[in-house]
Design a protein around this motif. Sequence first.
Motif, PDB file in Angstrom:
ATOM      1  N   GLY A  54      -6.613  -3.901  -1.228  1.00 37.05           N
ATOM      2  CA  GLY A  54      -7.870  -4.313  -1.842  1.00 37.05           C
ATOM      3  C   GLY A  54      -7.694  -5.361  -2.926  1.00 37.05           C
ATOM      4  N   ARG A  55      -6.580  -6.096  -2.923  1.00 36.37           N
ATOM      5  CA  ARG A  55      -6.370  -7.172  -3.895  1.00 36.37           C
ATOM      6  C   ARG A  55      -6.873  -8.493  -3.324  1.00 36.37           C
ATOM      7  NH1 ARG A  55      -0.084  -5.708  -4.694  1.00 36.37           N
ATOM      8  NH2 ARG A  55      -0.351  -5.773  -2.428  1.00 36.37           N
ATOM      9  N   ASP A  56      -7.217  -9.409  -4.206  1.00 36.76           N
ATOM     10  CA  ASP A  56      -7.756 -10.693  -3.778  1.00 36.76           C
ATOM     11  C   ASP A  56      -6.654 -11.551  -3.151  1.00 36.76           C
ATOM     12  OD1 ASP A  56      -9.705 -12.830  -3.609  1.00 36.76           O
ATOM     13  OD2 ASP A  56      -8.630 -13.761  -5.267  1.00 36.76           O
ATOM     14  N   VAL A  57      -6.825 -11.946  -1.906  1.00 34.76           N
ATOM     15  CA  VAL A  57      -5.805 -12.701  -1.180  1.00 34.76           C
ATOM     16  C   VAL A  57      -5.618 -14.086  -1.783  1.00 34.76           C
ATOM     17  CG1 VAL A  57      -5.191 -13.733   1.048  1.00 34.76           C
ATOM     18  CG2 VAL A  57      -6.133 -11.420   0.954  1.00 34.76           C
ATOM     19  N   LEU A  58      -6.705 -14.749  -2.164  1.00 33.40           N
ATOM     20  CA  LEU A  58      -6.598 -16.100  -2.714  1.00 33.40           C
ATOM     21  C   LEU A  58      -5.747 -16.112  -3.985  1.00 33.40           C
ATOM     22  CD1 LEU A  58      -7.346 -19.075  -2.820  1.00 33.40           C
ATOM     23  CD2 LEU A  58      -9.489 -18.441  -3.958  1.00 33.40           C
ATOM     24  N   SER A  59      -5.966 -15.161  -4.862  1.00 25.11           N
ATOM     25  CA  SER A  59      -5.203 -15.099  -6.112  1.00 25.11           C
ATOM     26  C   SER A  59      -3.722 -14.882  -5.835  1.00 25.11           C
ATOM     27  CB  SER A  59      -5.734 -13.982  -7.004  1.00 25.11           C
ATOM     28  OG  SER A  59      -7.093 -14.195  -7.322  1.00 25.11           O
ATOM     29  N   ARG A  60      -3.420 -13.977  -4.908  1.00 25.60           N
ATOM     30  CA  ARG A  60      -2.017 -13.703  -4.579  1.00 25.60           C
ATOM     31  C   ARG A  60      -1.381 -14.885  -3.845  1.00 25.60           C
ATOM     32  NH1 ARG A  60      -0.007  -9.028  -5.426  1.00 25.60           N
ATOM     33  NH2 ARG A  60       1.448  -9.019  -3.667  1.00 25.60           N
ATOM     34  N   LEU A  61      -2.181 -15.589  -3.053  1.00 22.07           N
ATOM     35  CA  LEU A  61      -1.669 -16.753  -2.333  1.00 22.07           C
ATOM     36  C   LEU A  61      -1.280 -17.864  -3.310  1.00 22.07           C
ATOM     37  CD1 LEU A  61      -1.250 -18.048   0.503  1.00 22.07           C
ATOM     38  CD2 LEU A  61      -3.553 -18.970   0.279  1.00 22.07           C
TER      39      LEU A  61
END
Length: 263
Positions: A54-61
Motif C-alpha cells: 500500500g505504498r505509493d509507487v511513484l515515490s518509491r520509483l
Amino acid sequence: MPLSGKIGLALVGFWILAAILGPLVAPYPPGAFVSEEVFAGSTSQFWFGSDFLGRDVLSRLLVGARLTMGLSAIAVAIAVALGTGLALTAAVGPRWLDELLSRAMDTLISIPSKIFALVLVAAFGSSVLLLTLIVAITYVPGNFRIARSLAVGLARLDYVEVARARGEGRIHIALVEMLPNMIRPLCADIGLRFVFIVLLLSGLSFLGLGLQPPEADLGALVRENVSGLAEGALAIMAPAVAIASLTVGVNLLIDAATQGNVK
C-alpha cells in the motif's frame, strides 16, 4: 544529431533529473503506507498506483531511480579509473608487467560477470559500499582490455617516441601524451559500462542479493512486487519500464556519439 540520438538524450536527461530532483518532489515518503488497497491502479492521488504494502509507487520509483543511477555512476567511475590506470601502466611499463596484468585480467574476464558478482556478494555481503565496489571490480577487466588496446596503439606513434626522446617520464607520457587521445573512445565505453552495471545491480537486487530493505533500487522494486505480475500491476510494470527506458536511452545516445553525429 539523428532522431535516435535525440530520443536517447531526452530519456537520459529525464532520468538524470528524476535522480536529482525526484526524492525532493515525491508526493509521499517512500516507506509510508498511504493506501488501504494493495496493487491499486492509477488514480489522481496515486499516479502509478500502490505496491504490495500500500505504498505509493511513484515515490518509491523516484527514490529507487536515484539509488540505481547514483550507485551505477560511482561504480562505473571506479571501474574506469582502475581499468584505465592499469592499462596505461601496462602500456608504458616493462613487458613483464604488461604480461602479468594482461593475464590477470584475462583470467577475471573469463568468469561471467553475474557469477563473479554473486560469489563476491555471498562472500563479503551487500552493503551499499561493498555492493558498489563489487560491481565496479566486476567490470574492471573489460575496461582494461579496451583501454590497453588504445594505449598500446598510441605508444607506437611518433609523438610518443619524441616525448621519450626528450626524456619525459612514464607518468608524463601516460597522463599527458596518451590519456587525452583516449578520451573519446573511452567515453563510449563508459556509457556501455554504465548500462551493464545498471543491469547487473538490478539483477542482483531482483535475486535478493542487492540493496537490502528498507533501501530499494529499481531492481528491488521489481522483486518485491513480483506477486502483482499476474494482475499487470503498475507496481511491477513501472520499475521494469524505468530500467528498460534508461538502458535503451543510454544505448541510443552512445550509438549517436560513436557515429560522430553529436555536435
